[in-house]
Design a protein around this motif. Sequence first.
Motif, mmCIF file in Angstrom:
data_model
loop_
_atom_site.group_PDB
_atom_site.id
_atom_site.type_symbol
_atom_site.label_atom_id
_atom_site.label_comp_id
_atom_site.label_asym_id
_atom_site.label_seq_id
_atom_site.Cartn_x
_atom_site.Cartn_y
_atom_site.Cartn_z
ATOM 1 N N GLY A 13 0.817 -1.212 0.000
ATOM 2 C CA GLY A 13 0.000 0.000 0.000
ATOM 3 C C GLY A 13 0.852 1.263 0.000
ATOM 4 O O GLY A 13 0.538 2.233 -0.698
ATOM 5 N N THR A 27 -1.590 -0.040 -8.624
ATOM 6 C CA THR A 27 -2.360 -1.288 -8.541
ATOM 7 C C THR A 27 -1.516 -2.495 -8.921
ATOM 8 O O THR A 27 -1.747 -3.605 -8.443
ATOM 9 C CB THR A 27 -3.599 -1.206 -9.458
ATOM 10 O OG1 THR A 27 -4.499 -0.249 -8.907
ATOM 11 C CG2 THR A 27 -4.325 -2.544 -9.571
ATOM 12 N N THR A 30 -0.132 -3.594 -5.522
ATOM 13 C CA THR A 30 -1.051 -4.148 -4.520
ATOM 14 C C THR A 30 -1.828 -5.359 -5.031
ATOM 15 O O THR A 30 -2.070 -6.306 -4.274
ATOM 16 C CB THR A 30 -2.058 -3.069 -4.076
ATOM 17 O OG1 THR A 30 -2.608 -2.425 -5.237
ATOM 18 C CG2 THR A 30 -1.380 -2.022 -3.203
ATOM 19 N N PHE A 31 -2.222 -5.350 -6.303
ATOM 20 C CA PHE A 31 -3.054 -6.429 -6.831
ATOM 21 C C PHE A 31 -2.381 -7.803 -6.732
ATOM 22 O O PHE A 31 -2.976 -8.752 -6.209
ATOM 23 C CB PHE A 31 -3.463 -6.110 -8.272
ATOM 24 C CG PHE A 31 -4.388 -7.117 -8.892
ATOM 25 C CD1 PHE A 31 -5.701 -7.238 -8.454
ATOM 26 C CD2 PHE A 31 -3.957 -7.955 -9.912
ATOM 27 C CE1 PHE A 31 -6.564 -8.169 -9.025
ATOM 28 C CE2 PHE A 31 -4.809 -8.877 -10.494
ATOM 29 C CZ PHE A 31 -6.121 -8.988 -10.047
ATOM 30 N N LEU A 34 -2.228 -9.001 -3.084
ATOM 31 C CA LEU A 34 -3.512 -9.514 -2.600
ATOM 32 C C LEU A 34 -3.793 -10.910 -3.156
ATOM 33 O O LEU A 34 -4.280 -11.789 -2.434
ATOM 34 C CB LEU A 34 -4.644 -8.559 -2.988
ATOM 35 C CG LEU A 34 -4.669 -7.210 -2.259
ATOM 36 C CD1 LEU A 34 -5.795 -6.331 -2.805
ATOM 37 C CD2 LEU A 34 -4.846 -7.402 -0.757
ATOM 38 N N ALA A 44 -10.140 -8.843 -4.853
ATOM 39 C CA ALA A 44 -8.884 -8.098 -4.737
ATOM 40 C C ALA A 44 -8.999 -6.740 -5.426
ATOM 41 O O ALA A 44 -8.530 -5.723 -4.901
ATOM 42 C CB ALA A 44 -7.741 -8.905 -5.349
ATOM 43 N N THR A 45 -9.627 -6.707 -6.580
ATOM 44 C CA THR A 45 -9.793 -5.444 -7.317
ATOM 45 C C THR A 45 -10.675 -4.472 -6.543
ATOM 46 O O THR A 45 -10.361 -3.281 -6.430
ATOM 47 C CB THR A 45 -10.401 -5.714 -8.702
ATOM 48 O OG1 THR A 45 -9.501 -6.537 -9.447
ATOM 49 C CG2 THR A 45 -10.628 -4.421 -9.461
ATOM 50 N N ASN A 48 -8.848 -3.323 -3.407
ATOM 51 C CA ASN A 48 -7.777 -2.422 -3.799
ATOM 52 C C ASN A 48 -8.317 -1.036 -4.123
ATOM 53 O O ASN A 48 -7.755 -0.018 -3.704
ATOM 54 C CB ASN A 48 -7.055 -3.001 -5.015
ATOM 55 C CG ASN A 48 -5.908 -2.138 -5.480
ATOM 56 O OD1 ASN A 48 -4.897 -2.011 -4.807
ATOM 57 N ND2 ASN A 48 -6.054 -1.544 -6.645
ATOM 58 N N LEU A 52 -7.199 2.309 -1.972
ATOM 59 C CA LEU A 52 -6.343 3.323 -2.578
ATOM 60 C C LEU A 52 -6.942 4.727 -2.563
ATOM 61 O O LEU A 52 -6.255 5.689 -2.876
ATOM 62 C CB LEU A 52 -6.006 2.935 -4.020
ATOM 63 C CG LEU A 52 -5.006 1.791 -4.193
ATOM 64 C CD1 LEU A 52 -4.798 1.482 -5.669
ATOM 65 C CD2 LEU A 52 -3.672 2.110 -3.522
ATOM 66 N N ILE A 215 -4.299 -1.395 2.988
ATOM 67 C CA ILE A 215 -3.932 -0.611 1.807
ATOM 68 C C ILE A 215 -4.228 0.865 2.031
ATOM 69 O O ILE A 215 -3.453 1.740 1.624
ATOM 70 C CB ILE A 215 -4.677 -1.136 0.557
ATOM 71 C CG1 ILE A 215 -4.183 -2.536 0.206
ATOM 72 C CG2 ILE A 215 -4.471 -0.192 -0.628
ATOM 73 C CD1 ILE A 215 -4.946 -3.192 -0.929
ATOM 74 N N SER A 219 -1.290 3.412 1.685
ATOM 75 C CA SER A 219 -1.343 4.341 0.555
ATOM 76 C C SER A 219 -1.420 5.795 1.001
ATOM 77 O O SER A 219 -0.956 6.692 0.287
ATOM 78 C CB SER A 219 -2.523 4.008 -0.356
ATOM 79 O OG SER A 219 -3.767 4.230 0.282
#
Length: 256
Positions: A13, A27, A30-31, A34, A44-45, A48, A52, A215, A219
């Motif tokens: 993050g 992304t 992080t993606f 995850l 996950a999307t 995320n 964010l 995250i 972030s």
Amino acid sequence: MSIWEMAAVLFAGVWAGAINTVVGSGTLVTFPVLLATGVPPVTATVSNALGLVPGTLSGALGYRAELTGQRRRVLRLSAVALIGGLAGAILLLVLPPTAFETVVPVLVGLALVLVVLQPRIAELVKRQRAQRGAEAAGREAGPALITGILLASVYGGYFTAAQGIMYLSLMGMLLDDTMQRLNAVKTVISTVVNSVAAAFFLFAAHFDWTAVALIAAGSTIGGQLGAKIGRRLPPTALRAVILVVGIAAIVQLLLR
């Protein structure tokens, strides 16, 4: 999640927040992290996107000085981004998960291509700006830019990777301004897209609260770091990190 997995998501993050502020494509950090912790791709999307939002807002606040005098531009492009981001978020939930899992490796690959081409795109923008000269000074958002921002925002609402690079490329080619000021606008409209998608997901999608919280915390820190010291980081190093984690994401998705 184990304590080590939580630490990895938090660190991802921070990186994502910094990279989003400086370049975009956070992304892609992080993606895959995850996914590695066992979170399903669509979840996950969604997680995320929610996580964010504080990071992009933090980065936008860090660019307050560069946003001075750009209120009209920001409002026009933000309105377009809001519509596109909502449309993309709706598509993510309306389309079946299998469609998402099929198309995401392609989207990640596209994002990686944009990351690799970013220096050449920047050089092209610089040459075009020099050729336009004073005649382009003060030009504002026209139909081409509005359409481009709308389509990039639909993509951003569906899958956020590299939307920032898309925004910068479009504005750099179609507006006459410094890249730092355009980067500030990019951060604001990315925040709009992430926020409208997140608001929609809160009521309509399943997400992992632990991932979202980690995250979000990371972030937020990363957004400030990106705004303050990101300009000093070697662009090559940032691109190398993005490429490595992006390739890891593609491998993970193809092996699922």
